[in-house]
Design an enzyme around this catalytic site. Structure first.
Site, PDB file in Angstrom:
ATOM      1  N   ASP A  63       0.807  -1.225   0.000  1.00 29.23           N
ATOM      2  CA  ASP A  63       0.000   0.000   0.000  1.00 29.23           C
ATOM      3  C   ASP A  63       0.843   1.280   0.000  1.00 29.23           C
ATOM      4  O   ASP A  63       0.290   2.371  -0.048  1.00 29.23           O
ATOM      5  CB  ASP A  63      -0.990   0.007   1.170  1.00 29.23           C
ATOM      6  CG  ASP A  63      -0.309  -0.053   2.538  1.00 29.23           C
ATOM      7  OD1 ASP A  63       0.934   0.079   2.606  1.00 29.23           O
ATOM      8  OD2 ASP A  63      -1.032  -0.247   3.533  1.00 29.23           O
ATOM      9  N   ASP A 115       0.213 -10.631   6.372  1.00 30.11           N
ATOM     10  CA  ASP A 115      -0.129  -9.952   5.123  1.00 30.11           C
ATOM     11  C   ASP A 115       1.223  -9.614   4.477  1.00 30.11           C
ATOM     12  O   ASP A 115       1.912  -8.678   4.898  1.00 30.11           O
ATOM     13  CB  ASP A 115      -0.945  -8.697   5.447  1.00 30.11           C
ATOM     14  CG  ASP A 115      -1.734  -8.173   4.265  1.00 30.11           C
ATOM     15  OD1 ASP A 115      -1.779  -8.847   3.211  1.00 30.11           O
ATOM     16  OD2 ASP A 115      -2.303  -7.068   4.393  1.00 30.11           O
TER      17      ASP A 115
END
Ligand SMILES: *[C@@H]1O[C@H](CO)[C@@H](O)[C@H](O)[C@H]1NC(C)=O
Length: 232
Positions: free
Chosen positions: A32, A143
């Protein structure tokens, strides 16, 4: 009658209780471009927080710099927090982590050896340092940070690198083919291609994991070492 002491002894001798026991966990992937949550002072007992970078990917010395995910923020995930292959069966990298029964102070900057137990990467090992967590993560959830893995909840890739409005590819999961990496910023290309080479485009494979001493090759990139630990 079997005493509690005997049960404890039995558990020890049969290996049911062990400090480096493997636990099972799940994985997803993301990139991100945001400053990781372990990039702030006071999150854990460490020498210094996880390194963040400015918009031009230069390391920041101001650990209090505002997250690039927020409007006016200047701190981003450094491109060198990309994964890389050590050899065909071992890779190093970084991850957002949530472990059951703990909080960030117990895992920020700690390293975990993941062994994949499903999909094309079964048996391969990935050692990751925890740089971040996520409100949408389950328990024992890693993640895995890989450029082009999908921005997820937050997106700083558009402001940092001019990525499309929801990041490269799908918001969750990201791009779908190796050639999509061709148009990535030069500094993110190798990490993007890693997913299709070493990682064999595996789709959220299951893992077993255990905590390990961080490899120095990892902490040299992140700058963060937990107090009492000497990277190897
Ligand atoms: C990969 O590297 C690790 C660490 O150096 C080593 O233990 C392992 O044997 C290597 N595996 C192969 C297949 O070369």
């Amino acid at each position: 009658m079997v005493s509690l002491k005997q049960i404890a002894l039995l558990a020890l001798t049969t290996g049911l209780v062990s400090v480096d026991a493997q636990s099972s966990g799940e994985t997803t992937r993301y990139w991100d471009c945001c400053k990781g949550s372990c990039g702030w002072s006071g999150k854990a007992s460490v020498n210094q927080p996880i390194r963040s970078c400015d918009k031009q990917d230069n390391p920041l010395t101001d650990m209090a710099a505002k997250n690039g995910c927020e409007s006016g923020g200047q701190a981003y995930m450094c491109s060198d927090q990309s994964p890389w292959a050590v050899n065909n069966t071992l890779a190093y990298g970084f991850a957002a982590v949530k472990l059951s029964g703990g909080t960030e102070d117990s895992w920020c900057c700690a390293c975990y050896e993941l062994t994949f137990t499903s999909g094309p990467v079964t048996g391969q090992k990935f050692v990751v340092q925890a740089t971040n967590t996520g409100g949408d993560l389950g328990q024992n959830h890693f993640d895995l940070a890989m450029p082009g893995g999908g921005v997820g909840l937050f997106n700083a890739c558009t402001s940092e690198w001019g990525a499309p409005p929801n990041g490269w590819g799908k918001q969750y999961g990201g791009i779908s083919s190796r050639s999509d990496c061709d148009n990535f910023p030069a500094k993110l290309k190798a990490g993007c291609q890693w997913r299709f080479d070493w990682f064999k485009n595996a789709d959220n494979p299951a893992v077993t994991f255990k905590k390990v001493t961080c490899p120095k090759a990892i902490t040299d990139k992140s700058g963060c070492i937990r107090n009492g630990e000497t990277p190897v």
